[in-house]
Design an enzyme around this catalytic site. Sequence first.
Site, PDB file in Angstrom:
ATOM      1  N   SER A  97      -1.052  -2.056  -1.615  1.00 37.67           N
ATOM      2  CA  SER A  97      -1.670  -1.062  -2.492  1.00 37.67           C
ATOM      3  C   SER A  97      -3.174  -0.898  -2.217  1.00 37.67           C
ATOM      4  O   SER A  97      -3.559  -0.565  -1.118  1.00 37.67           O
ATOM      5  CB  SER A  97      -1.388  -1.419  -3.943  1.00 37.67           C
ATOM      6  OG  SER A  97      -1.807  -0.381  -4.789  1.00 37.67           O
ATOM      7  N   ASP A 238      -5.788   5.664  -3.210  1.00 41.12           N
ATOM      8  CA  ASP A 238      -5.761   4.290  -2.679  1.00 41.12           C
ATOM      9  C   ASP A 238      -4.860   4.222  -1.436  1.00 41.12           C
ATOM     10  O   ASP A 238      -4.317   5.240  -1.005  1.00 41.12           O
ATOM     11  CB  ASP A 238      -5.365   3.278  -3.764  1.00 41.12           C
ATOM     12  CG  ASP A 238      -3.884   3.309  -4.110  1.00 41.12           C
ATOM     13  OD1 ASP A 238      -3.243   4.351  -3.872  1.00 41.12           O
ATOM     14  OD2 ASP A 238      -3.360   2.300  -4.615  1.00 41.12           O
ATOM     15  N   ASP A 240      -1.825   3.077  -0.447  1.00 43.34           N
ATOM     16  CA  ASP A 240      -0.435   3.525  -0.391  1.00 43.34           C
ATOM     17  C   ASP A 240      -0.251   4.864  -1.112  1.00 43.34           C
ATOM     18  O   ASP A 240       0.857   5.384  -1.165  1.00 43.34           O
ATOM     19  CB  ASP A 240       0.505   2.462  -0.969  1.00 43.34           C
ATOM     20  CG  ASP A 240       0.142   2.024  -2.375  1.00 43.34           C
ATOM     21  OD1 ASP A 240      -0.980   2.338  -2.829  1.00 43.34           O
ATOM     22  OD2 ASP A 240       0.968   1.370  -3.029  1.00 43.34           O
ATOM     23  N   ASP A 242      -0.658   5.789  -4.445  1.00 44.02           N
ATOM     24  CA  ASP A 242      -0.040   5.957  -5.764  1.00 44.02           C
ATOM     25  C   ASP A 242      -1.097   5.996  -6.872  1.00 44.02           C
ATOM     26  O   ASP A 242      -0.766   6.064  -8.049  1.00 44.02           O
ATOM     27  CB  ASP A 242       1.049   4.908  -6.051  1.00 44.02           C
ATOM     28  CG  ASP A 242       0.521   3.489  -6.083  1.00 44.02           C
ATOM     29  OD1 ASP A 242      -0.681   3.281  -5.819  1.00 44.02           O
ATOM     30  OD2 ASP A 242       1.329   2.581  -6.363  1.00 44.02           O
TER      31      ASP A 242
HETATM   32 MG    MG Z   1      -1.392   1.658  -4.839  1.00 48.83          MG
END
Ligand code: MG
Length: 453
Positions: A97, A238, A240, A242
Amino acid sequence: MEYIFRAYDVRGIFNKEITPEIAAKIGIAFGTYLKGEGKVLVGRDPRTSSLIMENAFISGLSATGCDVYSTGLVPIPTANFKIWQGGYDAGAYITASHNPPEYNGVRFRHPDGTGYTFQNEEIKNIFLKEEFKLSDWKNVGRIIYINPEKTLREYSDYILSKFNPVYEKFKVVIDPGNGAASLIAPYIFREFGAKVSTINCYPDGTFPGRPSEPNEKNLGDLMKAVVATGADFGAGYDGDADRVVFVDDKGRVVQNEKIGIIISKRILEKKKGIIIANMECSMIVESEIKKAGGTVKRVRVGDVFVAEAIKKYNALFAMETSAHYFFPEFYTFDDPIVVSLKLGEILSEWGLKLSEMVDEIPSYPKVMENIPCPDEKKFKVIDELINTYKNSGLPVDLTDGVKVSYSDGWFLLRPSNTTPLIRATVEAKSNDRLQELLKMVKKEIKTALKKIS
Ligand code: MG
């Protein structure tokens, strides 16, 4: 080893805490959990170790008999979309993440694209007890590669089919922070009709432009770029993809709850219903949503728990302080791209500036502080505080840790799942009151620690 398995995912430093060997074993544990059956979609973020992690993970997973479909480097909401839309039995995404570049990990997914909750615990137990079930040589799973560009196209087409384009002069600045959003955000905004400028917009797992977490400290370049280009807003994602944090037309980072409120108001114009916010969200959520005719339900912190609550309450929208936004009209999992386009649509149709909308909503001082507390004592401290406040006559909420409300503020204390800390969130109507509550909370934790020692 145990600590790499967390409440929402698996995470650790690559080649220290998570090696390729461990990634393969996590794949085997996941396949064992799935009984070696079904189709599993796997995606990954652009970290330097993600392809290695993915290869090891899918080797382990297919060795249990599960068929693996790898769609490679795509944003996590795109992978979730493919799992949901493609009728997969499960999914997994290789990422850490917003963590620094040396970290990596795995997030597991349900067929609807939402994250595992208690199931993470079952996978952890299989892994730690090594109760692995491998298939025989004839029944190993297949490994099939899906073109990531095809997946990105399907995802864009689905989202864009639900939007009207923005007015022709609409301008945005996109800052994916060299994460997975680089592959989709600028393109989808151009197809949406917007003029797009970009910074940090190519995948690079070393995150050379800025740290992956999109917060005020890390979005300085985006704030400047929005002002310099005269953009309607800026969006920082960010690693990834999300999370998304917005910068308004005056170059100010917007409090995440205010974005959630603006979008909720729009939804509530058409349909009344339930809006979900996690326990850390500001008290402005209740007052503003109530004014707009909606009802707020508060839930435990963590995107996977929010997704569960959306299903339970049949909610219209959900927000988290951590910049996760959920739009169940599209699907149950969170998607920062959908929210970005929605914000563009709202500003375009209402003809308002984001800064004007933001300034209409009250701002209260709010802090989050990590208070050190030994791992073996932190849960007992919280129990002790629950006892103290239960008898205080004040409204106490035990949804997540302990939350105590006053007429002019509140505090929330949650034991960290992974580190020797108690997380304190405090908000008040004035700065003086905020400091007073924070001081009191710290004193109460000290007293509770003494009492149980
Ligand atoms: Mg994330």
